[in-house]
Write a protein that holds these residues in place. Sequence first.
Motif, mmCIF file in Angstrom:
data_model
loop_
_atom_site.group_PDB
_atom_site.id
_atom_site.type_symbol
_atom_site.label_atom_id
_atom_site.label_comp_id
_atom_site.label_asym_id
_atom_site.label_seq_id
_atom_site.Cartn_x
_atom_site.Cartn_y
_atom_site.Cartn_z
ATOM 1 N N ILE A 1 10.283 -5.530 -4.790
ATOM 2 C CA ILE A 1 10.986 -4.539 -5.360
ATOM 3 C C ILE A 1 12.149 -4.099 -4.803
ATOM 4 C CG2 ILE A 1 10.452 -1.903 -5.452
ATOM 5 C CD1 ILE A 1 7.480 -2.333 -6.034
ATOM 6 N N CYS A 2 12.325 -4.224 -3.512
ATOM 7 C CA CYS A 2 13.676 -4.041 -2.639
ATOM 8 C C CYS A 2 14.721 -4.753 -3.373
ATOM 9 C CB CYS A 2 13.527 -4.233 -1.332
ATOM 10 S SG CYS A 2 12.782 -5.566 -0.798
ATOM 11 N N CYS B 1 10.704 0.947 -1.400
ATOM 12 C CA CYS B 1 9.627 0.317 -0.623
ATOM 13 C C CYS B 1 8.127 0.909 -0.694
ATOM 14 C CB CYS B 1 9.915 -0.052 0.681
ATOM 15 S SG CYS B 1 8.651 -1.310 1.588
ATOM 16 N N PRO B 2 7.462 0.390 -1.294
ATOM 17 C CA PRO B 2 5.893 1.146 -1.355
ATOM 18 C C PRO B 2 5.153 0.767 0.104
ATOM 19 C CG PRO B 2 5.779 -1.052 -2.527
ATOM 20 C CD PRO B 2 7.167 -0.855 -2.118
ATOM 21 N N LEU C 1 10.831 -0.805 5.004
ATOM 22 C CA LEU C 1 12.190 -0.791 5.413
ATOM 23 C C LEU C 1 12.376 0.662 5.939
ATOM 24 C CD1 LEU C 1 13.468 -2.524 1.904
ATOM 25 C CD2 LEU C 1 13.413 -3.444 4.309
HETATM 26 S S1 SF4 Z 1 10.218 -4.571 2.146
HETATM 27 FE FE1 SF4 Z 1 8.964 -3.249 0.892
HETATM 28 S S2 SF4 Z 1 9.823 -3.348 -1.180
HETATM 29 FE FE2 SF4 Z 1 10.800 -4.974 0.076
HETATM 30 S S3 SF4 Z 1 9.465 -6.766 -0.435
HETATM 31 FE FE3 SF4 Z 1 8.882 -6.208 1.427
HETATM 32 S S4 SF4 Z 1 7.016 -4.589 0.732
HETATM 33 FE FE4 SF4 Z 1 8.288 -5.088 -1.057
#
Ligand code: SF4
Length: 126
Positions: free
Chosen positions: A48-49, A84-85, A89
Amino acid sequence: MFTFTSNILKNFLSQRATRRYPFETRSPFDGARGMLLNHIEKCNLCSICAVKCPSQCITVDRKASTWECDPFACVYCGICVDACPESALYQKPEYRQVAEKREMISLKGEIKKKVKKETDNGIESE
Ligand code: SF4
Ligand code: SF4
């Protein structure tokens, strides 16, 4: 002409307005976002990021289980942190260290398996 000369004299006699970075640094301002870091043990490599990043500086490779970021392309906007779920981060309010060559932040992660948990009505995934 008088203003011009007085400005030159004032600049000569006053302290300089700039710092000798990196030898002298200043504390970040309140609310400064700063360096992007990843608690890789929380990261689920969901990408997602990478999708949300306006600079396209994050690369997630689920096959190789790697999370990479180019800190020289990051504009420290914090969009990935908000998206970020897993709350993996975060941003440390510090300036990036001086570097002699361009290096990627490369972390080895792990795709977490979904855990099934028992409920009163049956089994529900977490
Ligand atoms: S940092 Fe967060 S949003 Fe990015 S890949 Fe990892 S869990 Fe997913
Ligand atoms: S802080 Fe902004 S630019 Fe930097 S990696 Fe996250 S989304 Fe991309």
